[in-house]
Design a protein around this motif. Structure first.
Motif, PDB file in Angstrom:
ATOM      1  N   MET A  89       0.843  -1.198   0.000  1.00  0.00           N
ATOM      2  CA  MET A  89       0.000   0.000   0.000  1.00  0.00           C
ATOM      3  C   MET A  89       0.878   1.247   0.000  1.00  0.00           C
ATOM      4  N   LEU A  90       0.350   2.325  -0.539  1.00  0.00           N
ATOM      5  CA  LEU A  90       1.143   3.536  -0.748  1.00  0.00           C
ATOM      6  C   LEU A  90       0.682   4.669   0.160  1.00  0.00           C
ATOM      7  N   THR A  91       1.631   5.495   0.571  1.00  0.00           N
ATOM      8  CA  THR A  91       1.293   6.737   1.269  1.00  0.00           C
ATOM      9  C   THR A  91       0.897   7.765   0.215  1.00  0.00           C
ATOM     10  N   ILE A  92       0.371   8.874   0.667  1.00  0.00           N
ATOM     11  CA  ILE A  92      -0.042   9.913  -0.285  1.00  0.00           C
ATOM     12  C   ILE A  92       1.156  10.466  -1.037  1.00  0.00           C
ATOM     13  N   SER A  93       2.299  10.541  -0.382  1.00  0.00           N
ATOM     14  CA  SER A  93       3.505  11.030  -1.048  1.00  0.00           C
ATOM     15  C   SER A  93       3.953  10.068  -2.135  1.00  0.00           C
ATOM     16  N   GLN A  94       3.892   8.772  -1.864  1.00  0.00           N
ATOM     17  CA  GLN A  94       4.273   7.779  -2.867  1.00  0.00           C
ATOM     18  C   GLN A  94       3.297   7.789  -4.038  1.00  0.00           C
ATOM     19  N   LEU A  95       2.020   7.900  -3.724  1.00  0.00           N
ATOM     20  CA  LEU A  95       1.000   7.970  -4.778  1.00  0.00           C
ATOM     21  C   LEU A  95       1.290   9.143  -5.705  1.00  0.00           C
ATOM     22  N   ALA A  96       1.530  10.305  -5.117  1.00  0.00           N
ATOM     23  CA  ALA A  96       1.797  11.504  -5.909  1.00  0.00           C
ATOM     24  C   ALA A  96       3.029  11.312  -6.779  1.00  0.00           C
ATOM     25  N   ALA A  97       4.081  10.725  -6.202  1.00  0.00           N
ATOM     26  CA  ALA A  97       5.323  10.523  -6.947  1.00  0.00           C
ATOM     27  C   ALA A  97       5.116   9.581  -8.123  1.00  0.00           C
ATOM     28  N   TYR A  98       4.422   8.470  -7.938  1.00  0.00           N
ATOM     29  CA  TYR A  98       4.204   7.503  -9.000  1.00  0.00           C
ATOM     30  C   TYR A  98       3.336   8.091 -10.124  1.00  0.00           C
TER      31      TYR A  98
END
Length: 261
Positions: free
Chosen positions: A1-10
């Motif tokens: 699962m992804l954090t919001i920061s990881q989601l934004a980066a991807y």
């Protein structure tokens, strides 16, 4: 699962953009986990990339939601419509650019093109920037009230600049503004104005102006604007009255004896 920061980066967006898409309802906001954090999955990355792609293509956010679930036919129709809207916006921006460029090139702010052309010729005749600015502001008023008459007025004003006496008149007015009130120069200006006014009256031009400028209240407003611009205008009106003329925007021949000093 992804954090919001990881989601934004991807997805190639900012965290702020993700939060904004949550607020406008484009991207579902997941529940917080036991640790109090929101987590995202691969589906969220795909959806966010689709949202980003549509937004970067110029699709208004208000329409992104409907296109996410659109059929191919619906998407084609919507894209065609949005493309038309973007083309119209491009034309509008290009028009704004032309107007901005014109503003940088001369006195075109709030005046018709015919007035701008006249002001260019006035400046070329040797009139100061201050004199040109005063003329510009006066014609802003005139164009607001009588836009349909401006081409005719400007044709006449431009023709007047071919007369050396008119050029001399503007230069004398410039000197009065720059050096202060001078009775000798004021009287020379009044003589020139009376001479030119009489010739205009002999041609019947003043009668035409009287018919065209029938709004006495607005004519008074223009005259007051000129009087407020510099005290010499009031003195010139007094001197013109001695020569049998009154008015400013609309000059009238009268018996000097009927005018109070």
């Amino acid at each position: 699962m992804l954090t919001i920061s990881q989601l934004a980066a991807y997805a190639g967006v900012t965290v702020r953009a993700v939060r904004h898409y949550h607020q406008v309802g484009l991207l579902p906001e997941p529940e917080r986990n036991a640790s109090g954090y929101r987590t995202y999955g691969a589906g969220d990355v795909v959806l966010l990339i689709r949202i980003r792609t549509l937004a970067e293509a110029g699709v208004p956010l208000a329409r992104v939601h409907e296109l996410l679930d659109a059929t191919p036919e619906e998407l084609t129709d919507a894209v065609r419509q949005i493309d038309g809207e973007l083309r119209a916006k491009v034309r509008e921006l290009q028009d704004h650019r032309r107007r901005i460029a014109a503003l940088a090139a001369g006195d075109t702010l709030a005046v018709p093109a015919a007035v701008a052309t006249y002001l260019d010729k006035l400046r070329a005749s040797g009139a100061s920037d201050r004199m040109v600015a005063g003329e510009r502001d006066g014609w802003i008023l005139m164009a607001a009230r009588w836009p349909e008459k401006i081409p005719e007025f400007m044709a006449d004003k431009t023709a007047q600049l071919d007369d050396p006496r008119t050029v001399r008149l503007y230069r004398l007015l410039d000197e009065l503004v720059e050096r202060g009130m001078d009775e000798e120069r004021l009287n020379e200006v009044a003589d020139l104005m009376a001479e030119l006014s009489q010739e205009a009256a002999d041609r019947g031009d003043l009668d035409n102006v009287d018919l065209e400028l029938g709004d006495d209240g607005f004519v008074a407003l223009v005259d007051a604007f000129a009087t407020d611009a510099h005290p010499m205008v009031e003195r010139l009106q007094e001197l013109m009255a001695e020569r049998g003329w009154r008015g400013w925007a609309r000059m009238e021949r009268v018996d000097p004896g009927t005018l109070s000093s």
